[in-house]
Design an enzyme around this catalytic site. Structure first.
Site, PDB file in Angstrom:
ATOM      1  N   SER A  97      45.437 -19.682 -14.542  1.00 19.55           N
ATOM      2  CA  SER A  97      45.800 -19.054 -13.267  1.00 19.55           C
ATOM      3  C   SER A  97      45.601 -20.042 -12.123  1.00 19.55           C
ATOM      4  O   SER A  97      46.422 -20.098 -11.197  1.00 19.55           O
ATOM      5  CB  SER A  97      44.949 -17.806 -13.032  1.00 19.55           C
ATOM      6  OG  SER A  97      45.185 -16.865 -14.046  1.00 19.55           O
TER       7      SER A  97
ATOM      8  N   ARG B 202      42.507 -21.183 -25.580  1.00 19.19           N
ATOM      9  CA  ARG B 202      43.611 -22.138 -25.473  1.00 19.19           C
ATOM     10  C   ARG B 202      43.287 -23.404 -26.244  1.00 19.19           C
ATOM     11  O   ARG B 202      44.061 -23.884 -27.055  1.00 19.19           O
ATOM     12  CB  ARG B 202      43.870 -22.486 -23.996  1.00 19.19           C
ATOM     13  CG  ARG B 202      44.446 -21.349 -23.198  1.00 19.19           C
ATOM     14  CD  ARG B 202      44.328 -21.586 -21.724  1.00 19.19           C
ATOM     15  NE  ARG B 202      42.931 -21.679 -21.328  1.00 19.19           N
ATOM     16  CZ  ARG B 202      42.504 -21.675 -20.076  1.00 19.19           C
ATOM     17  NH1 ARG B 202      43.378 -21.618 -19.088  1.00 19.19           N
ATOM     18  NH2 ARG B 202      41.225 -21.731 -19.789  1.00 19.19           N
TER      19      ARG B 202
ATOM     20  N   HIS C 109      48.082 -15.044 -20.956  1.00 15.18           N
ATOM     21  CA  HIS C 109      47.416 -13.737 -21.074  1.00 15.18           C
ATOM     22  C   HIS C 109      48.332 -12.734 -21.782  1.00 15.18           C
ATOM     23  O   HIS C 109      47.885 -11.967 -22.636  1.00 15.18           O
ATOM     24  CB  HIS C 109      47.089 -13.173 -19.685  1.00 15.18           C
ATOM     25  CG  HIS C 109      46.133 -13.970 -18.860  1.00 15.18           C
ATOM     26  ND1 HIS C 109      46.407 -14.345 -17.554  1.00 15.18           N
ATOM     27  CD2 HIS C 109      44.890 -14.456 -19.124  1.00 15.18           C
ATOM     28  CE1 HIS C 109      45.382 -15.012 -17.055  1.00 15.18           C
ATOM     29  NE2 HIS C 109      44.447 -15.111 -17.985  1.00 15.18           N
TER      30      HIS C 109
ATOM     31  N   LYS D 201      33.260 -13.569  -7.232  1.00 20.09           N
ATOM     32  CA  LYS D 201      34.315 -14.552  -7.462  1.00 20.09           C
ATOM     33  C   LYS D 201      35.417 -14.307  -6.435  1.00 20.09           C
ATOM     34  O   LYS D 201      35.895 -13.182  -6.295  1.00 20.09           O
ATOM     35  CB  LYS D 201      34.857 -14.353  -8.883  1.00 20.09           C
ATOM     36  CG  LYS D 201      35.597 -15.537  -9.426  1.00 20.09           C
ATOM     37  CD  LYS D 201      35.787 -15.378 -10.931  1.00 20.09           C
ATOM     38  CE  LYS D 201      36.643 -16.494 -11.477  1.00 20.09           C
ATOM     39  NZ  LYS D 201      36.759 -16.430 -12.932  1.00 20.09           N
TER      40      LYS D 201
HETATM   41  O1  PNS Z   1      39.344 -14.484 -16.837  1.00 23.37           O
HETATM   42  P1  PNS Z   1      37.922 -14.923 -16.750  1.00 23.37           P
HETATM   43  O2  PNS Z   1      37.512 -15.171 -15.321  1.00 23.37           O
HETATM   44  O3  PNS Z   1      37.634 -16.085 -17.655  1.00 23.37           O
HETATM   45  O4  PNS Z   1      37.059 -13.672 -17.296  1.00 23.37           O
HETATM   46  C1  PNS Z   1      35.667 -13.729 -17.298  1.00 23.37           C
HETATM   47  C2  PNS Z   1      35.106 -12.327 -17.587  1.00 23.37           C
HETATM   48  C3  PNS Z   1      35.664 -11.324 -16.598  1.00 23.37           C
HETATM   49  C4  PNS Z   1      35.483 -11.896 -18.983  1.00 23.37           C
HETATM   50  C5  PNS Z   1      33.577 -12.409 -17.472  1.00 23.37           C
HETATM   51  O5  PNS Z   1      33.216 -13.011 -16.259  1.00 23.37           O
HETATM   52  C6  PNS Z   1      32.931 -11.038 -17.553  1.00 23.37           C
HETATM   53  O6  PNS Z   1      32.896 -10.441 -18.599  1.00 23.37           O
HETATM   54  N1  PNS Z   1      32.446 -10.553 -16.387  1.00 23.37           N
HETATM   55  C7  PNS Z   1      31.870  -9.243 -16.282  1.00 23.37           C
HETATM   56  C8  PNS Z   1      30.354  -9.345 -16.105  1.00 23.37           C
HETATM   57  C9  PNS Z   1      29.718  -9.635 -17.435  1.00 23.37           C
HETATM   58  O7  PNS Z   1      29.865  -8.889 -18.397  1.00 23.37           O
HETATM   59  N2  PNS Z   1      28.944 -10.731 -17.477  1.00 23.37           N
HETATM   60  C10 PNS Z   1      28.269 -11.171 -18.672  1.00 23.37           C
HETATM   61  C11 PNS Z   1      29.233 -11.913 -19.583  1.00 23.37           C
HETATM   62  S1  PNS Z   1      28.345 -12.620 -20.884  1.00 23.37           S
END
Ligand code: PNS
Length: 172
Positions: A128, A90, A17, A41
Site C-alpha cells: 500500500s 509476499r 490483498h 497508525k
Molecule cells: O496490514 P498490516 O498493517 O500489516 O496489518 C497489521 C495488523 C492489523 C494485522 C496488526 O497490526 C494487528 O493485528 N493489529 C491489531 C492489534 C493486535 O492484535 N496487536 C497484536 C498483534 S501480535
C-alpha cells in the site's frame, strides 16, 4: 464451518490483498476482512473509508464480509467465531514480523491459528505504501488496485498535491 478473519490496515486495499482474499475464500466457508481502526497508525483513509474501498474492490455477489475493528486481532477472531487468522506473505522478508505476530497471537489466544497464504507472483512487489508513493508522484497505479481505489487515491493524493498524472494505462 471454518471461519477465517483477515485483519490488516488496508490503506488502501490492493491486488495482493484481493489475491489473498480470493485464495482464503477457496479454503474457508466464511471469510471476514477486518480493517484495523487504530489511531496509533496514521492512515491516508479513515477506517470507514478503507472498509468501503474493500467492499467496492471485492467481486460482486461474493460472500466475503468486511468489518472494521479496534483492539486485538484475536479478539476480532473470537467475536466472529473464527478459528483462523489469515495473513498474506509476499517474500521471505515478511516472515520475520509475521512469525512474531503469529506466535504472539497464539500466546494471547491459543484457540486461534494463523494461516499464511502466499500471494501470486504478479503481486509480490505490491504494498500500500509503494502504491501511495507512486500515485502521489503521478505514476500509473492501474492494474495494481481496483478502479474504486484508483479513483479514491487520485482524488486524495494527486488532486490534493496538484500533481498531473503522467502515465495512465489509457495514455500508454
Ligand atoms: O496490514 P498490516 O498493517 O500489516 O496489518 C497489521 C495488523 C492489523 C494485522 C496488526 O497490526 C494487528 O493485528 N493489529 C491489531 C492489534 C493486535 O492484535 N496487536 C497484536 C498483534 S501480535
Amino acid at each position: 464451518m471454518t471461519v477465517a478473519v483477515y485483519p490488516g490496515s488496508f490503506d488502501p486495499i490492493h491486488n495482493g490483498h484481493l489475491d489473498v482474499i480470493a485464495r482464503a475464500s477457496e479454503i474457508f466457508q466464511r471469510v471476514v476482512v477486518g480493517v484495523l481502526d487504530n489511531s496509533v497508525k496514521s492512515c491516508l483513509f479513515s477506517a470507514a473509508e478503507r472498509a468501503e474501498l474493500v467492499r467496492q474492490s471485492l467481486p460482486p455477489g461474493g460472500s466475503v464480509e468486511v468489518v472494521h475493528f479496534s483492539g486485538l486481532a484475536v479478539s476480532l477472531a473470537i467475536s466472529q467465531g473464527a478459528a483462523v487468522i489469515v495473513r498474506g506473505l509476499r517474500a521471505v522478508s515478511d516472515l520475520d514480523s509475521e512469525f512474531q505476530m503469529a506466535l504472539m497471537n497464539r500466546r494471547l489466544e491459543p484457540r486461534v491459528h494463523t494461516v499464511f497464504l502466499t500471494t501470486g507472483f504478479s503481486n509480490v512487489y505490491l504494498s500500500s505504501s509503494l502504491i501511495k508513493d507512486v500515485c502521489a508522484h503521478g505514476g500509473s497505479i492501474a492494474g495494481l488496485v481496483s478502479p474504486a481505489v484508483e479513483t479514491a487515491l487520485r482524488e486524495r493524493l494527486v488532486r490534493a498535491a496538484g500533481t498531473i498524472p503522467v502515465a495512465t494505462e489509457e495514455a500508454e
